[in-house]
Design a protein around this motif. Sequence first.
Motif, mmCIF file in Angstrom:
data_model
loop_
_atom_site.group_PDB
_atom_site.id
_atom_site.type_symbol
_atom_site.label_atom_id
_atom_site.label_comp_id
_atom_site.label_asym_id
_atom_site.label_seq_id
_atom_site.Cartn_x
_atom_site.Cartn_y
_atom_site.Cartn_z
ATOM 1 N N LEU A 9 6.195 5.314 33.927
ATOM 2 C CA LEU A 9 4.892 5.556 33.295
ATOM 3 C C LEU A 9 4.487 7.019 33.369
ATOM 4 O O LEU A 9 3.908 7.555 32.424
ATOM 5 C CB LEU A 9 3.802 4.683 33.928
ATOM 6 C CG LEU A 9 3.729 3.249 33.434
ATOM 7 C CD1 LEU A 9 2.629 2.499 34.172
ATOM 8 C CD2 LEU A 9 3.533 3.163 31.942
ATOM 9 N N VAL B 15 10.431 2.214 26.339
ATOM 10 C CA VAL B 15 10.488 1.861 27.758
ATOM 11 C C VAL B 15 11.292 0.577 27.890
ATOM 12 O O VAL B 15 11.099 -0.374 27.143
ATOM 13 C CB VAL B 15 9.067 1.667 28.341
ATOM 14 C CG1 VAL B 15 9.144 1.156 29.772
ATOM 15 C CG2 VAL B 15 8.285 2.960 28.279
ATOM 16 N N CYS C 110 2.157 0.621 29.428
ATOM 17 C CA CYS C 110 3.203 1.452 28.811
ATOM 18 C C CYS C 110 2.717 1.980 27.465
ATOM 19 O O CYS C 110 2.873 3.165 27.161
ATOM 20 C CB CYS C 110 4.481 0.650 28.606
ATOM 21 S SG CYS C 110 5.334 0.192 30.112
ATOM 22 N N LEU D 65 11.133 1.695 33.698
ATOM 23 C CA LEU D 65 9.884 1.898 34.436
ATOM 24 C C LEU D 65 10.148 2.316 35.871
ATOM 25 O O LEU D 65 9.462 3.169 36.415
ATOM 26 C CB LEU D 65 9.038 0.621 34.435
ATOM 27 C CG LEU D 65 8.211 0.389 33.203
ATOM 28 C CD1 LEU D 65 7.400 -0.897 33.366
ATOM 29 C CD2 LEU D 65 7.292 1.544 32.923
#
Length: 72
Positions: free
Chosen positions: A25, A42, A55, A14
Amino acid sequence: MLEYRRFDVLVCDLMLGSPFRVEGLDLVGEARYRVPQLGIVVHTGTPDSDLIDDCRRSGADEVVLKCESMKT
């Protein structure tokens, strides 16, 4: 790179710390838009349920939490 090469999966954190101000994102949303069939995972050290939901809304197929023992 998504425009020029074929990938099966994207794995990203992230917090990318990108000099271009692109964070995880943003990358997930853009990748999902450009390559809808791409698998997206992620990786994050933030165990926040709202962030995990963000997410998934952005297009991540999976969210993997970093292990506490791996943090320095």
